[in-house]
Design a protein around this motif. Structure first.
Motif, short mmCIF file in Angstrom:
data_model
loop_
_atom_site.label_atom_id
_atom_site.label_comp_id
_atom_site.label_asym_id
_atom_site.label_seq_id
_atom_site.Cartn_x
_atom_site.Cartn_y
_atom_site.Cartn_z
N GLU A 23 8.73 39.41 74.62
CA GLU A 23 9.77 40.28 75.16
C GLU A 23 9.17 41.37 76.03
OE1 GLU A 23 11.89 43.99 75.15
OE2 GLU A 23 10.69 43.61 73.36
N ARG A 24 8.12 42.02 75.56
CA ARG A 24 7.52 43.12 76.33
C ARG A 24 6.77 42.63 77.57
NH1 ARG A 24 5.44 48.15 72.74
NH2 ARG A 24 7.45 48.70 71.88
N GLY A 63 7.57 40.00 79.34
CA GLY A 63 8.63 39.69 80.30
C GLY A 63 9.19 40.94 80.95
N ARG A 64 9.39 41.98 80.14
CA ARG A 64 9.92 43.24 80.67
C ARG A 64 8.93 43.88 81.65
NH1 ARG A 64 11.45 48.34 77.07
NH2 ARG A 64 10.01 47.21 75.75
N GLN A 121 6.06 41.47 69.36
CA GLN A 121 6.86 41.89 70.52
C GLN A 121 6.30 41.34 71.83
OE1 GLN A 121 5.70 45.81 69.93
NE2 GLN A 121 7.02 46.19 68.17
#
Length: 166
Positions: free
Chosen positions: A69-70, A72-73, A66
């Motif tokens: 994605e994480r 970037g978030r 992950q």
């Protein structure tokens, strides 16, 4: 001052050193209102790759599956440019990153306990086990020192290699 004397010759060297005393007084209200362990984890991970962009170190806060994605978030929530280097981040950047990471940890309670070094160690161990189960002739193994390595072959027979060196 350093004085060196050898027979009749004397050499006098004056060292140029700036000395000062620094006294730190803790703030009555911390700039980052998160638990110390959380702030420490975020800061350590960011500065782990000092010369890389900050997103590289922040990625280590998350499991590999992950990570992109994480990361970037987190950067989006914290409104931090991913191409900043750790030394370019301000206290307000770290506050935003810690607040965002806390939010993510509240969503996923197992996230704070994640340690990328454990994941790395486990993946290396799994690779070693695969290498050992792929061959049972100790002379075909890579050139490494082995001390009491035990594995299970696919048919559940135990075998071991001990104190092998090259």
């Amino acid at each position: 001052m350093l004085r060196v004397q050898q027979s009749d010759v004397c050499l006098l060297i004056t060292l140029k050193v700036d000395v000062g005393v620094v006294h730190f007084t803790p703030l009555t209200q911390p700039k980052i209102e998160q638990p110390f362990k959380l702030v420490e984890k975020v800061v350590q991970n960011v500065f782990q790759f000092r010369r890389k962009y900050c997103h590289r170190g922040l990625g280590m806060l998350f499991p590999e599956a992950q990570r992109l994605e994480r990361t970037g978030r987190l950067l989006q929530w914290a409104d931090v440019d991913p191409t900043l280097r750790p030394c370019q981040l301000s206290v307000s950047h770290f506050k935003s990153l810690c607040d965002g990471y806390r939010r993510m940890c509240d969503e996923d309670p197992h996230l704070f306990a994640y340690n990328f070094r454990e994941e790395l160690k486990n993946s290396k161990r799994a690779g070693l086990t695969r290498a050992l189960t792929a061959t049972h002739d100790k002379h075909q193994l890579p050139a490494i020192l082995w001390e009491n390595v035990y594995c299970t072959k696919p048919n559940n027979e135990q075998f071991s290699f001990s104190a092998m060196s090259t």
